[in-house]
Design an enzyme around this catalytic site. Structure first.
Site, mmCIF file in Angstrom:
data_model
loop_
_atom_site.group_PDB
_atom_site.id
_atom_site.type_symbol
_atom_site.label_atom_id
_atom_site.label_comp_id
_atom_site.label_asym_id
_atom_site.label_seq_id
_atom_site.Cartn_x
_atom_site.Cartn_y
_atom_site.Cartn_z
ATOM 1 N N GLY A 123 0.830 -1.209 0.000
ATOM 2 C CA GLY A 123 0.000 0.000 0.000
ATOM 3 C C GLY A 123 0.860 1.253 0.000
ATOM 4 N N GLU A 240 11.819 -4.845 -5.360
ATOM 5 C CA GLU A 240 10.719 -5.021 -6.326
ATOM 6 C C GLU A 240 11.221 -4.842 -7.756
ATOM 7 O OE1 GLU A 240 7.664 -2.100 -5.828
ATOM 8 O OE2 GLU A 240 6.256 -3.123 -7.161
HETATM 9 C C1 FAD Z 1 0.271 -3.317 -12.905
HETATM 10 C C2 FAD Z 1 0.531 -2.334 -11.781
HETATM 11 C C3 FAD Z 1 0.565 -2.789 -10.486
HETATM 12 C C4 FAD Z 1 0.796 -1.883 -9.428
HETATM 13 N N1 FAD Z 1 0.787 -2.366 -8.158
HETATM 14 C C5 FAD Z 1 0.982 -1.507 -7.123
HETATM 15 C C6 FAD Z 1 0.927 -1.983 -5.786
HETATM 16 O O1 FAD Z 1 0.703 -3.176 -5.522
HETATM 17 N N2 FAD Z 1 1.097 -1.100 -4.785
HETATM 18 C C7 FAD Z 1 1.352 0.221 -5.012
HETATM 19 O O2 FAD Z 1 1.538 0.958 -4.046
HETATM 20 N N3 FAD Z 1 1.368 0.717 -6.271
HETATM 21 C C8 FAD Z 1 1.199 -0.127 -7.333
HETATM 22 N N4 FAD Z 1 1.221 0.354 -8.616
HETATM 23 C C9 FAD Z 1 1.343 1.799 -8.825
HETATM 24 C C10 FAD Z 1 2.680 2.265 -9.403
HETATM 25 O O3 FAD Z 1 3.711 2.174 -8.448
HETATM 26 C C11 FAD Z 1 2.457 3.715 -9.866
HETATM 27 O O4 FAD Z 1 1.496 3.693 -10.900
HETATM 28 C C12 FAD Z 1 3.744 4.349 -10.369
HETATM 29 O O5 FAD Z 1 4.657 4.563 -9.319
HETATM 30 C C13 FAD Z 1 3.469 5.701 -11.078
HETATM 31 O O6 FAD Z 1 2.698 6.528 -10.290
HETATM 32 P P1 FAD Z 1 1.376 7.233 -10.896
HETATM 33 O O7 FAD Z 1 0.539 6.179 -11.523
HETATM 34 O O8 FAD Z 1 0.788 8.053 -9.810
HETATM 35 O O9 FAD Z 1 1.889 8.153 -12.074
HETATM 36 P P2 FAD Z 1 2.477 9.638 -11.933
HETATM 37 O O10 FAD Z 1 3.498 9.655 -10.840
HETATM 38 O O11 FAD Z 1 1.338 10.597 -11.833
HETATM 39 O O12 FAD Z 1 3.218 9.817 -13.312
HETATM 40 C C14 FAD Z 1 2.521 10.154 -14.528
HETATM 41 C C15 FAD Z 1 3.568 10.310 -15.630
HETATM 42 O O13 FAD Z 1 4.444 11.394 -15.324
HETATM 43 C C16 FAD Z 1 5.808 10.950 -15.310
HETATM 44 N N5 FAD Z 1 6.553 11.611 -14.229
HETATM 45 C C17 FAD Z 1 6.111 11.834 -12.964
HETATM 46 N N6 FAD Z 1 7.088 12.453 -12.250
HETATM 47 C C18 FAD Z 1 8.157 12.603 -13.081
HETATM 48 C C19 FAD Z 1 9.465 13.135 -12.918
HETATM 49 N N7 FAD Z 1 9.891 13.644 -11.742
HETATM 50 N N8 FAD Z 1 10.316 13.095 -13.981
HETATM 51 C C20 FAD Z 1 9.930 12.565 -15.176
HETATM 52 N N9 FAD Z 1 8.673 12.048 -15.390
HETATM 53 C C21 FAD Z 1 7.798 12.051 -14.355
HETATM 54 C C22 FAD Z 1 5.727 9.447 -15.042
HETATM 55 O O14 FAD Z 1 6.871 8.769 -15.530
HETATM 56 C C23 FAD Z 1 4.452 9.060 -15.786
HETATM 57 O O15 FAD Z 1 4.731 8.873 -17.148
HETATM 58 C C24 FAD Z 1 0.999 -0.496 -9.692
HETATM 59 C C25 FAD Z 1 0.955 -0.048 -11.017
HETATM 60 C C26 FAD Z 1 0.722 -0.945 -12.046
HETATM 61 C C27 FAD Z 1 0.684 -0.404 -13.443
#
Ligand code: FAD
Length: 376
Positions: A123, A240
């Site tokens: 989480g 991970e």
């Molecule tokens: C199949 C799957 C399983 C998952 N399982 C889990 C889980 O079990 N537990 C959990 O906690 N999370 C989980 N996640 C979540 C995952 O860790 C997040 O989706 C990921 O860290 C990206 O965060 P976000 O989706 O909020 O995207 P955002 O952080 O909003 O990013 C959106 C876009 O902006 C870009 N971006 C953001 N900041 C920057 C920066 N500083 N420099 C350059 N580019 C940037 C990103 O690369 C991305 O392209 C899962 C995701 C997937 C797809």
């Protein structure tokens, strides 16, 4: 010195494992999703543990075998070669407890996590805190001898059937944002926990939204000291991101074997064969890189920013592999036991997001490994 050949002990281990897999690999296909796949994966997890194939490099005190980490790569190799289901990947959550948990927490939680008797989820992410995890706003407020947790997590894989969650929450709103966080073990059955499955593009409901409304957590469930949440989270994601820890190398090895079998048919054009050969080279490079990463880890030190390289290579391999499968062979069921190509192709698109996006991994490599100047 690094060697990519089995030592006599590794060769014996490999032979025993191969014999076991020949007799124990489930006959039917792995269900594509939902509770059926969770039940299938859990049964496989428990069978691996029962016969001594889980936690190979974990301390024996917690149900492991205390072997050098390279045995994990042998396991992934053989599982892939046998066409068996992937090695369960939740072990990376246990690594955080191994490094930061108290002796009591390790005794209490690790055997169940390793054996598959207790399913765990992670989480961390929130609607407004993904790449920028330190922006998270779920609160854990002191109450009596413990905490009360309130907030909202998202993309929580396996939460719908998990027993426990390693969760990061803000315990000190006055502290600098990375310092005010703590890691807690939350029981998913506690009053105030609501799980809402999220349907993905491939039809699966692997991940979920988790609502936390005044959930009580005893003080003994804080992993590390209060305020150590960022450190615990970084250890967790470093594990991970290593492909050996998440057992994906076995998936790729299996997929490339099937794909090569399809491409070998005489009616396939040379371009298809070349594309499959390129995907094979990437898969093999990844396998060797995983071996090197695991060898480097044999001193027991946790992985650091270099795991971002593993993650980038793994993502590139997975996406290339399933792109080639789609381009070359269309949407027919071609990769066999993993289901239709479209399902795998769609899932592969998530590889550059899950566990931290590729953009973030490149920034980590640039800043922390290559020491390039930070972007302004
Ligand atoms: C199949 C799957 C399983 C998952 N399982 C889990 C889980 O079990 N537990 C959990 O906690 N999370 C989980 N996640 C979540 C995952 O860790 C997040 O989706 C990921 O860290 C990206 O965060 P976000 O989706 O909020 O995207 P955002 O952080 O909003 O990013 C959106 C876009 O902006 C870009 N971006 C953001 N900041 C920057 C920066 N500083 N420099 C350059 N580019 C940037 C990103 O690369 C991305 O392209 C899962 C995701 C997937 C797809």
């Amino acid at each position: 010195m690094l060697t990519y050949e089995d030592s006599p002990q590794e060769a014996d281990f490999r032979a025993a494992l191969r014999a076991w897999l020949a007799g124990h690999t489930p006959a039917g296909p792995r269900p594509l999703g939902g509770p059926e796949r969770a039940a299938f994966d859990t049964a496989w997890h428990r069978a691996l543990f029962r016969d001594g194939w889980m936690g190979l490099s974990w301390p024996a005190d917690y149900g492991g075998r205390g072997l050098p980490p390279v045995y994990e790569a042998v396991l992934a190799d053989e599982v892939g070669a046998a066409g068996a289901p992937p090695v369960p990947h939740s072990a990376f959550l246990g690594r955080a407890l191994l490094h930061h948990g108290t002796a009591e927490q390790r005794r209490r939680f690790l055997p169940g996590l390793l054996s598959g008797e207790e399913i765990w989820c992670q989480g961390f992410s929130e609607p407004d805190a993904g790449s920028d995890l330190a922006a998270l706003s779920t609160r854990a407020e002191p109450a009596g001898t413990g905490y009360v947790v309130t907030g909202r997590k998202i993309w929580t894989s396996d939460a719908a059937w998990a027993d426990r969650c390693l969760l990061v929450a803000r315990t000190d709103p006055g502290a600098a944002r990375h310092r005010g966080l703590s890691a807690l073990v939350v029981d998913m059955g506690e009053p105030g926990v609501t799980v809402r499955p999220i349907r993905q593009a491939n039809g699966d409901e692997e991940f979920n939204e988790v609502l936390l409304d005044g959930v009580r957590v005893p003080a003994g469930r804080v992993v590390g000291r209060p305020g150590d949440g960022w450190r615990v989270a970084m250890t967790t994601v470093a594990y991970e991101r290593g492909p050996a820890d998440i057992g994906f190398s076995s998936r790729y090895a299996r997929a490339i074997r099937r794909l090569a079998g399809q491409a070998a048919h005489a009616d396939r054009p040379p371009a298809v064969r070349r594309a499959v050969a390129r995907a094979f080279v990437h898969t093999e490079m990844l396998r060797l890189h995983v071996l090197r990463s695991l060898s480097a880890r044999s001193d027991g030190a946790p992985p650091g920013p270099e795991s971002s390289v593993d993650k980038l290579l793994s993502t590139r391999t997975e996406q290339l592999l399933y792109q080639v499968a789609m381009d070359a062979l269309g949407t027919a069921p071609l990769l066999g036991d993993e289901g239709p190509a479209l399902f795998d192709y769609l899932y592969s698109r998530a590889a550059s997001i899950a566990g931290g996006t590729s953009q973030i991994q490149r920034s980590i490599v640039a800043e922390r490994l290559l020491h390039l100047p930070r972007a302004r």
